[in-house]
Write a protein that holds these residues in place. Structure first.
Motif, short mmCIF file in Angstrom:
data_model
loop_
_atom_site.label_atom_id
_atom_site.label_comp_id
_atom_site.label_asym_id
_atom_site.label_seq_id
_atom_site.Cartn_x
_atom_site.Cartn_y
_atom_site.Cartn_z
N MET A 1 58.40 45.18 18.75
CA MET A 1 57.95 45.41 20.11
C MET A 1 58.38 44.22 20.96
O MET A 1 58.21 43.07 20.57
CB MET A 1 56.44 45.58 20.13
N SER A 2 58.89 44.50 22.15
CA SER A 2 59.32 43.42 23.04
C SER A 2 58.12 42.78 23.73
O SER A 2 57.02 43.34 23.77
CB SER A 2 60.28 43.98 24.09
N THR A 3 58.37 41.60 24.27
CA THR A 3 57.32 40.92 25.03
C THR A 3 56.90 41.76 26.22
O THR A 3 55.71 41.83 26.55
CB THR A 3 57.82 39.53 25.49
N THR A 4 57.84 42.42 26.86
CA THR A 4 57.53 43.28 28.01
C THR A 4 56.59 44.41 27.60
O THR A 4 55.61 44.69 28.30
CB THR A 4 58.82 43.86 28.62
N GLU A 5 56.86 45.04 26.46
CA GLU A 5 56.00 46.12 25.97
C GLU A 5 54.62 45.58 25.60
O GLU A 5 53.59 46.20 25.92
CB GLU A 5 56.63 46.81 24.76
N ALA A 6 54.57 44.43 24.96
CA ALA A 6 53.30 43.82 24.59
C ALA A 6 52.49 43.47 25.83
O ALA A 6 51.28 43.71 25.89
CB ALA A 6 53.52 42.58 23.73
N THR A 7 53.16 42.92 26.84
CA THR A 7 52.47 42.57 28.08
C THR A 7 51.90 43.81 28.75
O THR A 7 50.76 43.80 29.24
CB THR A 7 53.44 41.83 29.02
N THR A 8 52.65 44.90 28.74
CA THR A 8 52.15 46.15 29.30
C THR A 8 50.90 46.61 28.56
O THR A 8 49.91 47.02 29.18
CB THR A 8 53.24 47.23 29.24
N GLU A 9 50.94 46.53 27.23
CA GLU A 9 49.78 46.95 26.44
C GLU A 9 48.56 46.05 26.68
O GLU A 9 47.43 46.53 26.76
CB GLU A 9 50.14 46.98 24.95
N ILE A 10 48.78 44.75 26.79
CA ILE A 10 47.67 43.83 27.05
C ILE A 10 47.08 44.09 28.44
O ILE A 10 45.86 44.10 28.62
CB ILE A 10 48.11 42.37 26.87
N ASN A 11 47.94 44.35 29.42
CA ASN A 11 47.44 44.69 30.75
C ASN A 11 46.64 45.99 30.74
O ASN A 11 45.62 46.10 31.43
CB ASN A 11 48.58 44.76 31.75
#
Length: 130
Positions: A1-11
């Motif tokens: 998982m990319s950082t962008t995808e992880a950031t979306t999930e955390i948001n």
């Protein structure tokens, strides 16, 4: 998982935190945390685990305190691909009236689990002038 995808999930996890709080859903709120989460309230109470988080919030959610959306972007810093430190500003209202005395800075440790991202720790500090 990319950082962008992880950031979306955390948001999304942060948004769900606000949604469950404002809906008075103590079970849904507690499910956003790991089973063994450490949760420190603004007055220093240390709750240990999802069960204690749910139990404590069950009563709290009967009050008129609601979380307001923050216009400040959360700070998300990845320690590893599966662990992030998340810092957000928090504001709340009582009976629909914003209450500046309740402004907080909240720090989470977010952890990627088999069920998705969850909060492994929470610490809420009131913002006061020194």
């Amino acid at each position: 998982m990319s950082t962008t995808e992880a950031t979306t999930e955390i948001n999304r996890l942060l948004a769900r935190l606000t949604e469950t709080w404002n809906a008075g859903d103590s079970v849904g709120y507690a499910e956003l945390f790991t089973a063994d989460a450490d949760y420190v309230t603004f007055f220093g109470l240390h709750l240990k685990g999802r069960e204690a988080i749910e139990e404590t919030h069950r009563g709290l959610f009967k009050t008129a305190i609601k979380l307001d959306e923050s216009d400040v972007e959360p700070s998300i810093r990845y320690i590893t691909d599966d662990v992030a430190v998340v810092v957000v500003g928090g504001a709340s209202s009582v009976n629909g009236v914003p209450d500046p005395s309740r402004t907080s800075t909240v720090t989470f440790t977010a952890l990627r689990t088999p069920e998705g991202w969850r909060f492994a720790s929470f610490h809420n500090s009131r913002v006061v002038k020194p």
